[in-house]
Write an enzyme that holds these catalytic residues in place. Structure first.
Site, PDB file in Angstrom:
ATOM      1  N   ASN A   8       0.682  -0.995  -0.045  1.00 43.11           N
ATOM      2  CA  ASN A   8      -0.113  -0.014   0.036  1.00 43.11           C
ATOM      3  C   ASN A   8       0.821   1.119  -0.018  1.00 43.11           C
ATOM      4  OD1 ASN A   8      -1.930   1.913   0.451  1.00 43.11           O
ATOM      5  ND2 ASN A   8      -2.362   1.282   2.366  1.00 43.11           N
ATOM      6  N   LYS A  10      -0.047   4.240  -0.353  1.00 51.98           N
ATOM      7  CA  LYS A  10      -0.685   5.577   0.121  1.00 51.98           C
ATOM      8  C   LYS A  10      -0.324   6.518  -0.871  1.00 51.98           C
ATOM      9  CE  LYS A  10      -0.365   3.436   4.719  1.00 51.98           C
ATOM     10  NZ  LYS A  10      -0.237   3.419   6.093  1.00 51.98           N
ATOM     11  N   HIS A  94      -9.820   1.359   4.639  1.00 48.79           N
ATOM     12  CA  HIS A  94      -8.576   1.579   5.528  1.00 48.79           C
ATOM     13  C   HIS A  94      -8.669   2.645   6.557  1.00 48.79           C
ATOM     14  CE1 HIS A  94      -4.409   2.567   6.249  1.00 48.79           C
ATOM     15  NE2 HIS A  94      -4.059   1.604   5.752  1.00 48.79           N
ATOM     16  N   GLU A  96      -7.010   5.123   7.401  1.00 46.71           N
ATOM     17  CA  GLU A  96      -6.737   6.475   7.074  1.00 46.71           C
ATOM     18  C   GLU A  96      -7.931   6.968   6.331  1.00 46.71           C
ATOM     19  OE1 GLU A  96      -3.033   5.690   5.281  1.00 46.71           O
ATOM     20  OE2 GLU A  96      -2.149   5.493   7.302  1.00 46.71           O
ATOM     21  N   GLU A 164      -5.771  -4.680  10.800  1.00 48.32           N
ATOM     22  CA  GLU A 164      -4.785  -3.431  11.099  1.00 48.32           C
ATOM     23  C   GLU A 164      -5.221  -2.763  12.305  1.00 48.32           C
ATOM     24  OE1 GLU A 164      -2.412  -2.246   7.313  1.00 48.32           O
ATOM     25  OE2 GLU A 164      -4.393  -1.369   7.176  1.00 48.32           O
ATOM     26  N   GLY A 170       1.910   2.775  10.845  1.00 49.71           N
ATOM     27  CA  GLY A 170       2.597   4.277  10.542  1.00 49.71           C
ATOM     28  C   GLY A 170       3.602   4.453  11.464  1.00 49.71           C
ATOM     29  N   SER A 212       3.120  -1.714  10.381  1.00 49.50           N
ATOM     30  CA  SER A 212       4.491  -1.712  10.819  1.00 49.50           C
ATOM     31  C   SER A 212       5.063  -2.979  10.543  1.00 49.50           C
ATOM     32  CB  SER A 212       4.702  -1.261  12.222  1.00 49.50           C
ATOM     33  OG  SER A 212       4.122   0.206  12.517  1.00 49.50           O
TER      34      SER A 212
HETATM   35  P1  PGA Z   1       2.773   0.742   7.788  1.00 50.87           P
HETATM   36  O1  PGA Z   1       1.093   0.950   6.978  1.00 50.87           O
HETATM   37  O2  PGA Z   1       3.194  -0.685   7.379  1.00 50.87           O
HETATM   38  O3  PGA Z   1       3.517   2.015   7.298  1.00 50.87           O
HETATM   39  O4  PGA Z   1       2.436   0.678   9.225  1.00 50.87           O
HETATM   40  C1  PGA Z   1       0.208  -0.169   6.996  1.00 50.87           C
HETATM   41  C2  PGA Z   1      -0.950   0.383   6.520  1.00 50.87           C
HETATM   42  O5  PGA Z   1      -1.476   1.358   7.141  1.00 50.87           O
HETATM   43  O6  PGA Z   1      -1.573  -0.416   5.373  1.00 50.87           O
END
Ligand code: PGA
Length: 249
Positions: A8, A10, A94, A96, A164, A170, A212
């Site tokens: 992903n 983003k 997601h 976000e 998640e 993040g 992460s």
């Molecule tokens: P990250 O993001 O691996 O940077 O923690 C994962 C996600 O939000 O899909």
């Protein structure tokens, strides 16, 4: 069944040139990892690169999609536009996007639309915080039930769930999920799905882990029963991504 690894990106990288390089490099990393199914989800403006670069060994995913098939919806992208560019899966729910206002009702509509057009939905769920009273479990249950509303037993088998925990995602992560916690959560998610449908259906649904993920913890989740991983930051660096693939193959 092959493990599914989702990259992903983003809102990264910032230029077509960088995206082109990253795409080619990730495709290269896949060459040594034939038994993993890889889905790369770039931002909308870079989706066209998939066909341009003639990438065949990884699948293309999109990070969001409109709930409507077409029409006057400023700023939205339809499923047909996406599939025309080679998109075969979509990340929905997601955290976000939930933070930007998407709720279970909207995610459910998008999910139904995606299934209608035969896209593979990757449904993200996860609690914001953990508490000692187990309220986070009720939160997860509500997310699952809300997002899967009116989705039939035969349809739900075509959905991948990505668990998640928001607190582990993040740069602002406040902790790291351990293997035991993932095992517990996987059992809980299966139980909720089994309550809605039946245990056979629950058993057939793939549950990934995201938050992460890096080369030192990836194998912990896989060993704890994750059917794959959703990777944010470390999917923006081909070397780090390749290391993750190597640790779990
Ligand atoms: P990250 O993001 O691996 O940077 O923690 C994962 C996600 O939000 O899909």
């Amino acid at each position: 069944m092959n493990k599914v690894i989702i990259a992903n990106w983003k809102m990264n990288p910032q230029t077509v040139k960088e995206a082109e390089v990253l795409f080619s490099k990730l495709s290269n990393e896949k060459k040594n990892n034939k038994k993993l199914d890889i889905i790369v989800c770039p931002p909308f403006p870079f989706l066209f690169l998939y066909k341009k670069l003639k990438i065949k060994n990884i699948n293309l995913g999109i990070q969001n999609i409109s709930k409507d098939p077409s029409g006057s919806f400023t700023g939205e992208v339809s499923l047909k536009m996406a599939t025309d560019l080679g998109v075969s899966s979509v990340i929905l729910g997601h955290s976000e996007r939930r933070e930007m206002g998407e709720n279970n009702i909207l995610i459910n509509k998008k999910l139904i639309n995606a299934l209608k057009y035969k896209l593979l939905p990757i449904l993200c769920i996860g609690e914001i915080n953990r508490d000692n009273d187990g309220l986070y479990l009720a939160f997860i249950e509500k997310q699952i039930k809300g997002c899967l509303l009116n989705i039939s037993k035969s349809q739900v088998k075509n959905i991948i769930i990505a668990y998640e925990p928001v607190w582990a995602i993040g740069v602002n992560a406040i902790g790291q999920m351990n293997g035991e916690q993932f095992v517990e959560m996987k059992i809980f998610i299966k139980k909720v799905i089994s309550d809605i449908y039946d245990s056979k259906t629950a058993h057939s649904i793939r549950i990934l882990y995201g938050g992460s993920v890096n080369s030192s913890n990836a194998s912990v989740y896989i060993k704890s029963g994750a059917d794959g991983l959703l990777i944010g930051r470390d999917s923006l660096n081909a070397q780090k991504f390749g290391l993750i693939l190597n640790t779990i193959k």
